[in-house]
Design a protein around this motif. Structure first.
Motif, PDB file in Angstrom:
ATOM      1  N   VAL A  90      51.713  65.751 -43.231  1.00  0.00           N
ATOM      2  CA  VAL A  90      50.753  65.698 -44.331  1.00  0.00           C
ATOM      3  C   VAL A  90      51.309  66.471 -45.520  1.00  0.00           C
ATOM      4  O   VAL A  90      51.754  67.611 -45.380  1.00  0.00           O
ATOM      5  N   ASP A  91      51.278  65.848 -46.692  1.00  0.00           N
ATOM      6  CA  ASP A  91      51.607  66.530 -47.947  1.00  0.00           C
ATOM      7  C   ASP A  91      50.301  66.978 -48.593  1.00  0.00           C
ATOM      8  O   ASP A  91      49.282  66.307 -48.490  1.00  0.00           O
ATOM      9  N   ASN A  92      50.343  68.111 -49.256  1.00  0.00           N
ATOM     10  CA  ASN A  92      49.175  68.698 -49.922  1.00  0.00           C
ATOM     11  C   ASN A  92      48.062  69.020 -48.926  1.00  0.00           C
ATOM     12  O   ASN A  92      46.890  68.783 -49.192  1.00  0.00           O
ATOM     13  N   TRP A  93      48.419  69.546 -47.771  1.00  0.00           N
ATOM     14  CA  TRP A  93      47.437  69.931 -46.756  1.00  0.00           C
ATOM     15  C   TRP A  93      46.485  70.938 -47.375  1.00  0.00           C
ATOM     16  O   TRP A  93      46.900  71.952 -47.934  1.00  0.00           O
ATOM     17  N   THR A 102      38.408  79.977 -50.317  1.00  0.00           N
ATOM     18  CA  THR A 102      38.977  79.121 -51.344  1.00  0.00           C
ATOM     19  C   THR A 102      39.928  78.121 -50.705  1.00  0.00           C
ATOM     20  O   THR A 102      40.739  78.501 -49.871  1.00  0.00           O
ATOM     21  N   PRO A 103      39.862  76.853 -51.090  1.00  0.00           N
ATOM     22  CA  PRO A 103      40.835  75.895 -50.568  1.00  0.00           C
ATOM     23  C   PRO A 103      42.173  76.032 -51.301  1.00  0.00           C
ATOM     24  O   PRO A 103      42.211  76.168 -52.520  1.00  0.00           O
ATOM     25  N   VAL A 104      43.258  76.033 -50.543  1.00  0.00           N
ATOM     26  CA  VAL A 104      44.603  76.069 -51.111  1.00  0.00           C
ATOM     27  C   VAL A 104      45.386  74.890 -50.527  1.00  0.00           C
ATOM     28  O   VAL A 104      44.975  74.281 -49.556  1.00  0.00           O
ATOM     29  N   GLU A 105      46.533  74.599 -51.147  1.00  0.00           N
ATOM     30  CA  GLU A 105      47.380  73.510 -50.685  1.00  0.00           C
ATOM     31  C   GLU A 105      48.686  74.062 -50.140  1.00  0.00           C
ATOM     32  O   GLU A 105      49.255  74.993 -50.698  1.00  0.00           O
ATOM     33  N   TYR A 106      49.151  73.464 -49.053  1.00  0.00           N
ATOM     34  CA  TYR A 106      50.506  73.696 -48.585  1.00  0.00           C
ATOM     35  C   TYR A 106      51.274  72.423 -48.908  1.00  0.00           C
ATOM     36  O   TYR A 106      50.756  71.312 -48.751  1.00  0.00           O
ATOM     37  N   LYS A 107      52.497  72.563 -49.347  1.00  0.00           N
ATOM     38  CA  LYS A 107      53.263  71.396 -49.749  1.00  0.00           C
ATOM     39  C   LYS A 107      53.399  70.399 -48.611  1.00  0.00           C
ATOM     40  O   LYS A 107      53.214  69.213 -48.780  1.00  0.00           O
ATOM     41  N   LYS A 108      53.712  70.904 -47.420  1.00  0.00           N
ATOM     42  CA  LYS A 108      53.924  69.988 -46.298  1.00  0.00           C
ATOM     43  C   LYS A 108      53.540  70.680 -45.000  1.00  0.00           C
ATOM     44  O   LYS A 108      53.882  71.835 -44.782  1.00  0.00           O
ATOM     45  N   ILE A 156      53.346  75.050 -41.005  1.00  0.00           N
ATOM     46  CA  ILE A 156      53.575  74.883 -42.436  1.00  0.00           C
ATOM     47  C   ILE A 156      55.073  74.630 -42.603  1.00  0.00           C
ATOM     48  O   ILE A 156      55.894  75.500 -42.315  1.00  0.00           O
ATOM     49  N   ALA A 157      55.442  73.427 -43.016  1.00  0.00           N
ATOM     50  CA  ALA A 157      56.852  73.082 -43.173  1.00  0.00           C
ATOM     51  C   ALA A 157      57.393  73.537 -44.522  1.00  0.00           C
ATOM     52  O   ALA A 157      58.577  73.828 -44.652  1.00  0.00           O
ATOM     53  N   ASP A 158      56.521  73.602 -45.530  1.00  0.00           N
ATOM     54  CA  ASP A 158      56.959  74.065 -46.851  1.00  0.00           C
ATOM     55  C   ASP A 158      55.734  74.427 -47.673  1.00  0.00           C
ATOM     56  O   ASP A 158      54.636  73.919 -47.433  1.00  0.00           O
ATOM     57  N   THR A 159      55.923  75.317 -48.633  1.00  0.00           N
ATOM     58  CA  THR A 159      54.871  75.680 -49.576  1.00  0.00           C
ATOM     59  C   THR A 159      55.392  75.380 -50.981  1.00  0.00           C
ATOM     60  O   THR A 159      56.598  75.213 -51.189  1.00  0.00           O
ATOM     61  N   TYR A 160      54.502  75.315 -51.942  1.00  0.00           N
ATOM     62  CA  TYR A 160      54.926  75.000 -53.300  1.00  0.00           C
ATOM     63  C   TYR A 160      55.812  76.091 -53.888  1.00  0.00           C
ATOM     64  O   TYR A 160      56.673  75.813 -54.706  1.00  0.00           O
ATOM     65  N   ASP A 161      55.640  77.334 -53.445  1.00  0.00           N
ATOM     66  CA  ASP A 161      56.503  78.416 -53.939  1.00  0.00           C
ATOM     67  C   ASP A 161      57.624  78.750 -52.955  1.00  0.00           C
ATOM     68  O   ASP A 161      58.316  79.731 -53.100  1.00  0.00           O
ATOM     69  N   PHE A 217      55.493  82.035 -44.954  1.00  0.00           N
ATOM     70  CA  PHE A 217      54.589  80.993 -44.474  1.00  0.00           C
ATOM     71  C   PHE A 217      55.323  79.900 -43.698  1.00  0.00           C
ATOM     72  O   PHE A 217      54.777  79.324 -42.764  1.00  0.00           O
ATOM     73  N   ILE A 218      56.545  79.588 -44.115  1.00  0.00           N
ATOM     74  CA  ILE A 218      57.265  78.439 -43.568  1.00  0.00           C
ATOM     75  C   ILE A 218      57.542  78.641 -42.075  1.00  0.00           C
ATOM     76  O   ILE A 218      58.028  79.674 -41.644  1.00  0.00           O
ATOM     77  N   GLY A 219      57.169  77.621 -41.314  1.00  0.00           N
ATOM     78  CA  GLY A 219      57.370  77.648 -39.866  1.00  0.00           C
ATOM     79  C   GLY A 219      56.241  78.306 -39.091  1.00  0.00           C
ATOM     80  O   GLY A 219      56.292  78.390 -37.870  1.00  0.00           O
ATOM     81  N   ARG A 220      55.202  78.772 -39.769  1.00  0.00           N
ATOM     82  CA  ARG A 220      54.084  79.448 -39.107  1.00  0.00           C
ATOM     83  C   ARG A 220      53.032  78.450 -38.650  1.00  0.00           C
ATOM     84  O   ARG A 220      52.758  77.465 -39.329  1.00  0.00           O
ATOM     85  N   GLN A 221      52.439  78.745 -37.499  1.00  0.00           N
ATOM     86  CA  GLN A 221      51.338  77.938 -36.979  1.00  0.00           C
ATOM     87  C   GLN A 221      50.171  77.994 -37.955  1.00  0.00           C
ATOM     88  O   GLN A 221      49.884  79.041 -38.532  1.00  0.00           O
ATOM     89  N   LEU A 222      49.494  76.861 -38.149  1.00  0.00           N
ATOM     90  CA  LEU A 222      48.318  76.841 -39.020  1.00  0.00           C
ATOM     91  C   LEU A 222      47.238  77.762 -38.479  1.00  0.00           C
ATOM     92  O   LEU A 222      47.101  77.932 -37.261  1.00  0.00           O
ATOM     93  N   MET A 223      46.457  78.302 -39.399  1.00  0.00           N
ATOM     94  CA  MET A 223      45.367  79.198 -39.008  1.00  0.00           C
ATOM     95  C   MET A 223      44.355  78.474 -38.140  1.00  0.00           C
ATOM     96  O   MET A 223      44.055  77.296 -38.363  1.00  0.00           O
ATOM     97  N   TYR A 224      43.825  79.199 -37.163  1.00  0.00           N
ATOM     98  CA  TYR A 224      42.719  78.789 -36.295  1.00  0.00           C
ATOM     99  C   TYR A 224      43.057  77.657 -35.324  1.00  0.00           C
ATOM    100  O   TYR A 224      42.183  77.183 -34.621  1.00  0.00           O
ATOM    101  N   ILE A 225      44.302  77.206 -35.282  1.00  0.00           N
ATOM    102  CA  ILE A 225      44.680  76.141 -34.357  1.00  0.00           C
ATOM    103  C   ILE A 225      45.502  76.765 -33.231  1.00  0.00           C
ATOM    104  O   ILE A 225      46.622  77.222 -33.466  1.00  0.00           O
ATOM    105  N   PRO A 226      44.958  76.804 -32.011  1.00  0.00           N
ATOM    106  CA  PRO A 226      45.715  77.404 -30.913  1.00  0.00           C
ATOM    107  C   PRO A 226      46.869  76.496 -30.474  1.00  0.00           C
ATOM    108  O   PRO A 226      46.730  75.276 -30.477  1.00  0.00           O
TER     109      PRO A 226
END
Length: 171
Positions: free
Chosen positions: A49-52, A62-68, A102-107, A112-121
């Motif tokens: 997913v892009d713009n997760w 607040t909603p934020v976007e991850y690049k991928k 998180i495969a990539d962030t806009y910055d 962040f890169i390579g980290r498990q998404l929050m709240y997902i075991p």
């Protein structure tokens, strides 16, 4: 998510992505004369997913976007049932593995890169057993949920610990 008050983010882009899923199911054993059956289900999936969009806590939620974001995993379930005298026994055992990172962030933030998404075991499991006799049911259900992240950086001091619970059923 753009206009939620408080915390909306009007600059959000729409999510877009692709994914796939492959499932198979087997009857491993079956004896119709006594209702004995064991069946299994295996499901594998992948999603990119892009713009997760993820809700995070800043000054407010607040909603934020991850690049991928890449999500993949397996889900498995084994069901069994049989009849002993006039008692019907049914149960199941299941396990799931979810690698959602998180495969990539806009910055291009390396925290962040390579980290498990929050709240997902990453790991979760369940098992249950119930017996029915002349309209009366008794049973139990156990569920395990693995550790979950609460921040994008994987800070172990802020991680939600794994937990389990057991339910008892009588009806």
């Amino acid at each position: 998510e753009r206009y939620w008050i408080p915390g909306g983010n009007p600059g959000l882009n729409p999510e877009k992505g692709w994914g796939g899923e492959l499932s198979t199911e087997w009857i491993l054993a079956e004896k119709p004369e006594n209702g004995f059956q064991i069946d299994a289900l295996l499901n594998a999936y992948f999603q990119q997913v892009d713009n997760w969009i993820q809700w995070v806590l800043h000054e407010s939620l607040t909603p934020v976007e991850y690049k991928k974001v890449n999500a993949s995993g397996i889900e498995s379930l084994v069901n069994y049932s049989f009849k002993a005298a006039r008692i019907r026994i049914k149960g199941h055992v299941g396990y799931s593995y979810n690698h959602s990172v998180i495969a990539d962030t806009y910055d291009h933030n390396p925290l962040f890169i390579g980290r498990q998404l929050m709240y997902i075991p990453k790991h979760a499991g369940k098992a249950g057993l119930k017996a029915d006799y002349q309209g009366v049911t008794i049973g139990t259900l156990a569920v395990f949920t693995g550790a979950r992240e609460t921040v994008e950086t994987g800070d172990i001091t802020l991680r939600l610990k794994p937990h389990s619970f057991i339910d008892f059923i009588l009806g």
